[in-house]
Scaffold this motif. Sequence first.
Motif, short mmCIF file in Angstrom:
data_model
loop_
_atom_site.label_atom_id
_atom_site.label_comp_id
_atom_site.label_asym_id
_atom_site.label_seq_id
_atom_site.Cartn_x
_atom_site.Cartn_y
_atom_site.Cartn_z
N GLU A 5 0.85 -1.22 0.00
CA GLU A 5 0.00 0.00 0.00
C GLU A 5 0.87 1.26 0.00
O GLU A 5 0.58 2.24 -0.69
CB GLU A 5 -0.88 0.03 1.26
CG GLU A 5 -2.12 -0.83 1.17
CD GLU A 5 -2.83 -0.94 2.51
OE1 GLU A 5 -4.00 -1.32 2.51
OE2 GLU A 5 -2.21 -0.67 3.57
N THR A 6 1.94 1.22 0.78
CA THR A 6 2.84 2.38 0.86
C THR A 6 3.45 2.68 -0.51
O THR A 6 3.51 3.84 -0.94
CB THR A 6 3.97 2.10 1.88
OG1 THR A 6 3.37 1.79 3.13
CG2 THR A 6 4.88 3.29 2.05
N ILE A 7 3.88 1.64 -1.19
CA ILE A 7 4.49 1.82 -2.52
C ILE A 7 3.47 2.45 -3.48
O ILE A 7 3.81 3.36 -4.25
CB ILE A 7 5.02 0.47 -3.06
CG1 ILE A 7 6.25 0.05 -2.26
CG2 ILE A 7 5.32 0.54 -4.56
CD1 ILE A 7 6.71 -1.37 -2.48
N SER A 12 5.79 11.94 -5.47
CA SER A 12 6.72 13.04 -5.26
C SER A 12 5.89 14.25 -4.87
O SER A 12 5.02 14.68 -5.63
CB SER A 12 7.48 13.34 -6.55
OG SER A 12 8.38 12.28 -6.80
N ILE A 13 6.15 14.77 -3.68
CA ILE A 13 5.37 15.90 -3.15
C ILE A 13 6.15 17.19 -3.38
O ILE A 13 7.32 17.30 -3.00
CB ILE A 13 5.06 15.68 -1.64
CG1 ILE A 13 4.21 14.41 -1.46
CG2 ILE A 13 4.38 16.91 -1.03
CD1 ILE A 13 2.87 14.40 -2.18
N ARG A 14 5.49 18.15 -4.00
CA ARG A 14 6.16 19.42 -4.32
C ARG A 14 5.43 20.62 -3.71
O ARG A 14 5.80 21.75 -3.96
CB ARG A 14 6.31 19.58 -5.83
CG ARG A 14 7.16 18.46 -6.46
CD ARG A 14 7.42 18.67 -7.94
NE ARG A 14 8.29 17.63 -8.49
CZ ARG A 14 7.87 16.46 -8.98
NH1 ARG A 14 6.57 16.17 -8.99
NH2 ARG A 14 8.74 15.57 -9.46
N HIS A 138 14.35 3.92 0.71
CA HIS A 138 13.82 3.41 1.98
C HIS A 138 13.18 4.55 2.76
O HIS A 138 12.11 4.40 3.35
CB HIS A 138 14.96 2.83 2.83
CG HIS A 138 15.10 1.35 2.72
ND1 HIS A 138 15.19 0.68 1.53
CD2 HIS A 138 15.19 0.40 3.68
CE1 HIS A 138 15.33 -0.61 1.77
NE2 HIS A 138 15.33 -0.81 3.06
N MET A 139 13.86 5.70 2.76
CA MET A 139 13.35 6.82 3.55
C MET A 139 12.06 7.39 2.96
O MET A 139 11.15 7.75 3.70
CB MET A 139 14.43 7.91 3.69
CG MET A 139 15.58 7.45 4.56
SD MET A 139 16.65 8.78 5.10
CE MET A 139 17.64 9.05 3.65
N THR A 140 11.99 7.45 1.63
CA THR A 140 10.76 7.99 1.03
C THR A 140 9.57 7.09 1.38
O THR A 140 8.47 7.58 1.64
CB THR A 140 10.84 8.15 -0.51
OG1 THR A 140 10.98 6.87 -1.12
CG2 THR A 140 11.98 9.05 -0.94
N LEU A 141 9.81 5.78 1.40
CA LEU A 141 8.71 4.86 1.70
C LEU A 141 8.34 4.91 3.18
O LEU A 141 7.16 4.90 3.54
CB LEU A 141 9.06 3.44 1.25
CG LEU A 141 9.14 3.26 -0.27
CD1 LEU A 141 9.61 1.86 -0.63
CD2 LEU A 141 7.81 3.55 -0.94
N ALA A 142 9.35 4.99 4.04
CA ALA A 142 9.07 5.09 5.48
C ALA A 142 8.27 6.37 5.75
O ALA A 142 7.28 6.35 6.50
CB ALA A 142 10.38 5.11 6.27
#
Length: 211
Positions: A5-7, A12-14, A138-142
């Motif tokens: 679900e996370t994936i 990308s948030i701008r 890893h950090m973007t998904l966390a």
Amino acid sequence: MDTIETIHHRRSIRNFKPDEVESGLITQVLEAGRLAPSSTNTQPWKFVVVRSADAREALCEAAYGQKMIRQAPVVVVALGDRKRFRKWLRRSKELVDIGAVSDDVVNKVREVYKDRAKMSGEDPDRKITANCMIAIDHMTLAATSLGLGTCWVMLMKVDEVARLLRLPDSVYPVALMPMGYAIDHPSPRPRYPLDEVAFDEDLEHGWGREE
Ligand SMILES: Cc1cc2nc3c(=O)[nH]c(=O)nc-3n(C[C@H](O)[C@H](O)[C@H](O)COP(=O)(O)O)c2cc1C
């Protein structure tokens, strides 16, 4: 949110809200980077957490004015660490000691690395960067699973960022990751369909086919 679900949820948030991010959440994101896999377990990364408005403004300039860097309350700067990467033999022996890999594998790695070092064009920074990129993902998904938005930013003046952070020559900027609460949740961005990116083996015909 589970991993799949996370994936699916990550974007990308701008556009970020000005709301601060609690330190505990930032730590969890950094932990996800720390736990990423790396070649020979070299972990050739460091993460600098930038929060002050002045430093974010300067980073924004160094990233050609990409405004999300100024806007996000936190920017994680991922650095490649050349000294850490050079300790690959020590790290590989550690892996043997804990029984994760066999001696044979370490000897093979040593042989291959030696051979490659002799070849022209071998650039350790390429490998360091590749490893750092895994940690960043890893950090973007966390962050996503914790309700935070992020954006990968590699379009930047690397020398300028290094100068701002007063980095020694042994470390260099790989990417900036602005992080905070998204103003909205954008629709998924275009992707090639699965049948254009994943294939069953075809040993008979190989990969000669055209797009
Ligand atoms: C290695 C890498 C570098 C990127 N650099 C930038 C960047 O400098 N600026 C930016 O706005 N987006 C950057 N992006 C984000 C991509 O534009 C984005 O991942 C892509 O358009 C797909 O959108 P999505 O992440 O929302 O799925 C980068 C992404 C990656 C993986």
